[in-house]
Design a protein around this motif. Structure first.
Motif, mmCIF file in Angstrom:
data_model
loop_
_atom_site.group_PDB
_atom_site.id
_atom_site.type_symbol
_atom_site.label_atom_id
_atom_site.label_comp_id
_atom_site.label_asym_id
_atom_site.label_seq_id
_atom_site.Cartn_x
_atom_site.Cartn_y
_atom_site.Cartn_z
ATOM 1 N N TYR A 97 -60.719 -36.558 -62.654
ATOM 2 C CA TYR A 97 -60.402 -35.626 -63.739
ATOM 3 C C TYR A 97 -61.152 -36.013 -65.009
ATOM 4 C CZ TYR A 97 -56.445 -34.385 -60.726
ATOM 5 O OH TYR A 97 -55.666 -33.993 -59.680
ATOM 6 N N GLN A 98 -61.128 -37.321 -65.328
ATOM 7 C CA GLN A 98 -61.824 -37.801 -66.527
ATOM 8 C C GLN A 98 -63.330 -37.596 -66.395
ATOM 9 O OE1 GLN A 98 -60.076 -41.694 -65.892
ATOM 10 N NE2 GLN A 98 -59.012 -41.595 -67.860
ATOM 11 N N THR A 99 -63.858 -37.884 -65.203
ATOM 12 C CA THR A 99 -65.292 -37.726 -64.962
ATOM 13 C C THR A 99 -65.699 -36.268 -65.115
ATOM 14 O OG1 THR A 99 -65.229 -39.604 -63.429
ATOM 15 C CG2 THR A 99 -67.162 -38.167 -63.305
ATOM 16 N N CYS A 100 -64.926 -35.354 -64.513
ATOM 17 C CA CYS A 100 -65.213 -33.920 -64.610
ATOM 18 C C CYS A 100 -65.171 -33.467 -66.065
ATOM 19 C CB CYS A 100 -64.211 -33.127 -63.771
ATOM 20 S SG CYS A 100 -64.444 -31.333 -63.864
ATOM 21 N N ALA A 101 -64.147 -33.893 -66.788
ATOM 22 C CA ALA A 101 -64.010 -33.498 -68.200
ATOM 23 C C ALA A 101 -65.209 -33.965 -69.020
ATOM 24 C CB ALA A 101 -62.708 -34.058 -68.779
ATOM 25 N N LYS B 112 -68.276 -31.820 -68.152
ATOM 26 C CA LYS B 112 -68.151 -30.467 -68.707
ATOM 27 C C LYS B 112 -68.237 -30.444 -70.235
ATOM 28 C CE LYS B 112 -67.632 -27.977 -64.962
ATOM 29 N NZ LYS B 112 -68.483 -26.814 -64.661
ATOM 30 N N LYS B 113 -67.902 -31.569 -70.891
ATOM 31 C CA LYS B 113 -67.975 -31.629 -72.357
ATOM 32 C C LYS B 113 -69.412 -31.728 -72.856
ATOM 33 C CE LYS B 113 -63.476 -33.459 -73.611
ATOM 34 N NZ LYS B 113 -62.713 -34.688 -73.483
ATOM 35 N N ARG C 75 -54.633 -29.145 -62.177
ATOM 36 C CA ARG C 75 -55.161 -30.145 -63.097
ATOM 37 C C ARG C 75 -56.695 -30.157 -63.055
ATOM 38 N NH1 ARG C 75 -53.942 -36.555 -63.264
ATOM 39 N NH2 ARG C 75 -55.051 -36.931 -65.200
ATOM 40 N N MET D 75 -57.947 -27.354 -65.104
ATOM 41 C CA MET D 75 -57.764 -27.629 -66.535
ATOM 42 C C MET D 75 -58.920 -28.439 -67.120
ATOM 43 S SD MET D 75 -53.665 -28.306 -66.677
ATOM 44 C CE MET D 75 -53.698 -29.181 -68.213
ATOM 45 N N VAL D 76 -59.504 -29.313 -66.312
ATOM 46 C CA VAL D 76 -60.631 -30.115 -66.812
ATOM 47 C C VAL D 76 -61.975 -29.452 -66.517
ATOM 48 C CG1 VAL D 76 -59.427 -32.327 -66.825
ATOM 49 C CG2 VAL D 76 -60.666 -31.622 -64.755
ATOM 50 N N GLY D 77 -61.936 -28.244 -65.953
ATOM 51 C CA GLY D 77 -63.158 -27.478 -65.781
ATOM 52 C C GLY D 77 -63.770 -27.465 -64.395
ATOM 53 N N SER D 78 -63.064 -27.987 -63.382
ATOM 54 C CA SER D 78 -63.669 -27.987 -62.047
ATOM 55 C C SER D 78 -63.782 -26.561 -61.521
ATOM 56 C CB SER D 78 -62.870 -28.857 -61.076
ATOM 57 O OG SER D 78 -61.692 -28.205 -60.679
#
Length: 139
Positions: A69-73, A76-77, A100, A103-106
């Motif tokens: 999740y952190q990696t995806c976020a 995407k940022k 979830r 929510m982080v953009g996957s």
């Protein structure tokens, strides 16, 4: 296989702390003509993503140090990679994980263990947006 020619030269990054998952994904993707970039975790991936600029990224949810999740976020940022499709990989097929991930953009969620056909069809579904820029959409 009919659709594999369309995947030739597509750059796919696979981020997973499991050597077995990385190797099987690499074999399937290479057979389909993709160029493959492997990363063991989120930090490893973030160090490689700028150099390789993958067309599609697969990221495992459960990883040490920096989870999926952190990696995806983080991917995407970065404005340069905001449009890059990120597919979450998980051994759990839960609604919470899917929500979830969104929510982080996957862009999609693939349950492990994946089959060659599910992996290849996921790449095919997400890769054309960037590779077929000739049609006038995106670049």
């Amino acid at each position: 296989m009919a659709g594999t020619a369309a995947l030739t030269g597509i750059k796919v990054m696979v981020i997973d702390d499991s050597n077995t998952i990385r190797r099987s994904a690499e074999i399937f993707l290479l057979q389909a003509g993709c160029a493959v970039i492997l990363a063991e975790d989120g930090f490893d991936a973030l160090a490689k993503i700028a150099d390789h600029q993958p067309d599609v990224v697969f990221v495992d949810i459960m990883m040490p140090r920096l989870d999926g999740y952190q990696t995806c976020a983080l991917i995407k940022k970065n404005p340069k990679f905001a449009a890059t499709p990120v597919i979450m990989l998980s051994s759990k097929d839960g609604l919470f994980d899917r929500a979830r991930g969104r929510m982080v953009g996957s862009n999609e969620y693939l349950t492990k263990p994946f089959t060659k056909s599910s992996l290849i069809s996921t790449v095919a579904a997400h890769a054309p947006a960037r590779t077929r820029a000739v049609t006038g959409e995106g670049a």
